[in-house]
Design a protein around this motif. Structure first.
Motif, PDB file in Angstrom:
ATOM      1  N   GLU A 123     -29.804 -39.605   1.866  1.00  0.00           N
ATOM      2  CA  GLU A 123     -28.362 -39.405   1.995  1.00  0.00           C
ATOM      3  C   GLU A 123     -28.058 -38.149   2.811  1.00  0.00           C
ATOM      4  O   GLU A 123     -28.913 -37.278   2.986  1.00  0.00           O
ATOM      5  CB  GLU A 123     -27.710 -39.267   0.603  1.00  0.00           C
ATOM      6  CG  GLU A 123     -27.845 -40.488  -0.275  1.00  0.00           C
ATOM      7  CD  GLU A 123     -26.971 -41.644   0.195  1.00  0.00           C
ATOM      8  OE1 GLU A 123     -26.026 -41.402   0.987  1.00  0.00           O
ATOM      9  OE2 GLU A 123     -27.225 -42.791  -0.214  1.00  0.00           O
ATOM     10  N   SER A 124     -26.823 -38.056   3.290  1.00  0.00           N
ATOM     11  CA  SER A 124     -26.326 -36.858   3.969  1.00  0.00           C
ATOM     12  C   SER A 124     -25.441 -36.081   3.003  1.00  0.00           C
ATOM     13  O   SER A 124     -24.571 -36.671   2.343  1.00  0.00           O
ATOM     14  CB  SER A 124     -25.519 -37.235   5.224  1.00  0.00           C
ATOM     15  OG  SER A 124     -26.349 -37.851   6.188  1.00  0.00           O
ATOM     16  N   LEU A 125     -25.680 -34.794   2.909  1.00  0.00           N
ATOM     17  CA  LEU A 125     -24.963 -33.942   1.952  1.00  0.00           C
ATOM     18  C   LEU A 125     -24.219 -32.839   2.699  1.00  0.00           C
ATOM     19  O   LEU A 125     -24.829 -32.029   3.399  1.00  0.00           O
ATOM     20  CB  LEU A 125     -25.942 -33.324   0.949  1.00  0.00           C
ATOM     21  CG  LEU A 125     -25.350 -32.335  -0.071  1.00  0.00           C
ATOM     22  CD1 LEU A 125     -24.458 -33.076  -1.070  1.00  0.00           C
ATOM     23  CD2 LEU A 125     -26.471 -31.592  -0.811  1.00  0.00           C
ATOM     24  N   MET A 126     -22.908 -32.792   2.543  1.00  0.00           N
ATOM     25  CA  MET A 126     -22.109 -31.715   3.117  1.00  0.00           C
ATOM     26  C   MET A 126     -22.281 -30.459   2.264  1.00  0.00           C
ATOM     27  O   MET A 126     -22.111 -30.504   1.039  1.00  0.00           O
ATOM     28  CB  MET A 126     -20.634 -32.105   3.178  1.00  0.00           C
ATOM     29  CG  MET A 126     -20.335 -33.258   4.116  1.00  0.00           C
ATOM     30  SD  MET A 126     -18.602 -33.825   4.035  1.00  0.00           S
ATOM     31  CE  MET A 126     -17.729 -32.353   4.577  1.00  0.00           C
ATOM     32  N   LEU A 127     -22.634 -29.357   2.940  1.00  0.00           N
ATOM     33  CA  LEU A 127     -22.918 -28.106   2.233  1.00  0.00           C
ATOM     34  C   LEU A 127     -22.412 -26.942   3.083  1.00  0.00           C
ATOM     35  O   LEU A 127     -22.594 -26.938   4.305  1.00  0.00           O
ATOM     36  CB  LEU A 127     -24.431 -27.973   2.011  1.00  0.00           C
ATOM     37  CG  LEU A 127     -24.936 -26.916   1.037  1.00  0.00           C
ATOM     38  CD1 LEU A 127     -24.424 -27.159  -0.381  1.00  0.00           C
ATOM     39  CD2 LEU A 127     -26.467 -26.899   1.031  1.00  0.00           C
ATOM     40  N   VAL A 128     -21.765 -25.983   2.440  1.00  0.00           N
ATOM     41  CA  VAL A 128     -21.271 -24.805   3.161  1.00  0.00           C
ATOM     42  C   VAL A 128     -22.433 -24.141   3.890  1.00  0.00           C
ATOM     43  O   VAL A 128     -23.531 -24.010   3.344  1.00  0.00           O
ATOM     44  CB  VAL A 128     -20.604 -23.813   2.187  1.00  0.00           C
ATOM     45  CG1 VAL A 128     -20.298 -22.485   2.883  1.00  0.00           C
ATOM     46  CG2 VAL A 128     -19.322 -24.414   1.622  1.00  0.00           C
ATOM     47  N   ARG A 129     -22.200 -23.738   5.123  1.00  0.00           N
ATOM     48  CA  ARG A 129     -23.261 -23.186   5.976  1.00  0.00           C
ATOM     49  C   ARG A 129     -23.962 -22.004   5.313  1.00  0.00           C
ATOM     50  O   ARG A 129     -23.401 -21.318   4.465  1.00  0.00           O
ATOM     51  CB  ARG A 129     -22.686 -22.748   7.317  1.00  0.00           C
ATOM     52  CG  ARG A 129     -21.631 -21.660   7.229  1.00  0.00           C
ATOM     53  CD  ARG A 129     -21.111 -21.267   8.598  1.00  0.00           C
ATOM     54  NE  ARG A 129     -20.010 -20.336   8.535  1.00  0.00           N
ATOM     55  CZ  ARG A 129     -20.133 -19.027   8.305  1.00  0.00           C
ATOM     56  NH1 ARG A 129     -21.339 -18.505   8.123  1.00  0.00           N
ATOM     57  NH2 ARG A 129     -19.078 -18.239   8.260  1.00  0.00           N
TER      58      ARG A 129
END
Length: 307
Positions: free
Chosen positions: A196-202
């Motif tokens: 899966e692709s996970l959005m995460l703060v840089r």
């Protein structure tokens, strides 16, 4: 109105340990110990006995503790009396609120004071926008146009530039579209996230999320990380739904977007959540936040006593 090291000493005595006091004051245990050591050095005698299970007041420390509590109560009464004589019976506290950073958690604590000096303050709600530009402008005016706001508060820069009164630790969860194949699960595992692709703060914004990123990169190479360029705003939740990917999010934002569900993960990551305010707040707000801190400390001690 007391010296900050005295206030720290009272917090340590109430909490019973450096680590618990550090969590309550949102700083490191080393910082707490350094303040206590400096205070004991100035006084010339030990205030606390250090043990493997925490700290205990010495006989002299008990005396200082009891007197300091009386002085603090007298100082608070003196401020109220002076305000009345000046014709300012109520100090105004301006609390920011937005879609993602509502003021209700702070107002709930304030309501729990149940009349204990709450008449001394007038609460004024100041709306702001969660967009990066608006949030930046609001932070610049913190202490002038607005006294505080409530938010997840693990950002490196926030901890350097502002004071934080910790309200709770929020579980880090995963948000995803209601149409996603994992949406019906009650809880997710690392194996579920593989592929899966996970959005995460840089990287470099928040230490908790940096540790999460480190674990993913070292042990879960099948998870693709999508860098979010800034802290959370409403558009981030829209992007999560539109792209059909996953997104790390604090539990408190579980109902933010109607097309997303928020599920717990089998990890131990939590995000500090609290009141963000200026390093040098007004006297009115200082008194306000002291009462909030006292109420939180009392609730914490009661909880620990039941365990």
């Amino acid at each position: 109105m007391l010296h900050p090291h005295i206030e720290t000493f009272l917090q340590v005595a109430d909490c019973g340990s450096f680590s618990k006091a550090a969590a309550a004051r949102f700083c490191s245990p080393v910082s707490i110990m350094n303040q206590i050591n400096a205070l004991e050095g100035r006084m010339g005698f030990p205030l606390l006995t250090r043990t493997n299970h925490g700290v205990e007041l010495t006989l002299a420390g008990r005396s200082v503790y009891e007197d300091a509590k009386k002085i603090m109560a007298t100082a608070e009464a003196a401020v109220r009396q002076a305000r009345n004589l000046a014709g300012a019976r109520q100090g105004v506290v301006r609390i920011g609120t937005s879609f993602l950073r509502p003021c209700k958690p702070l107002l709930d604590v304030w309501a729990a004071l149940d009349g204990e000096g709450t008449d001394d303050f007038q609460i004024r709600i100041v709306p702001f926008d969660d967009s990066p530009a608006s949030l930046t402008d609001m932070l610049k005016s913190l202490g002038r146009d607005i006294d505080c706001f409530v938010s997840p508060c693990d950002a490196f820069q926030w901890k350097k530039r502002y004071n934080i009164c910790l309200l709770a630790q929020q579980r880090c969860c995963v948000a995803l579209s209601r149409k996603h194949r994992l949406a019906a699960r009650e809880r997710l595992t690392w194996d579920d996230l593989e592929g899966e692709s996970l959005m995460l703060v840089r990287r470099g914004v928040a230490p908790v999320l940096d540790r999460m990123r480190d674990e993913i990169e070292q042990h879960h190479a099948g998870i693709h990380i999508i860098d979010m360029p800034h802290i959370y705003d409403a558009e981030a939740f829209n992007q999560c739904e539109q792209r059909g990917c996953l997104m790390e999010t604090p539990e408190i934002w579980a109902d933010i977007h109607p097309s997303l569900v928020t599920l717990p993960m089998n990890w131990d990551y939590t995000m500090p959540y609290g009141v963000v305010y200026a390093k040098n707040p007004s006297a009115v707000f200082h008194e306000f936040i002291q009462r909030i801190s006292k109420k939180l400390s009392q609730a914490h001690n009661q909880l620990m006593a039941k365990r």
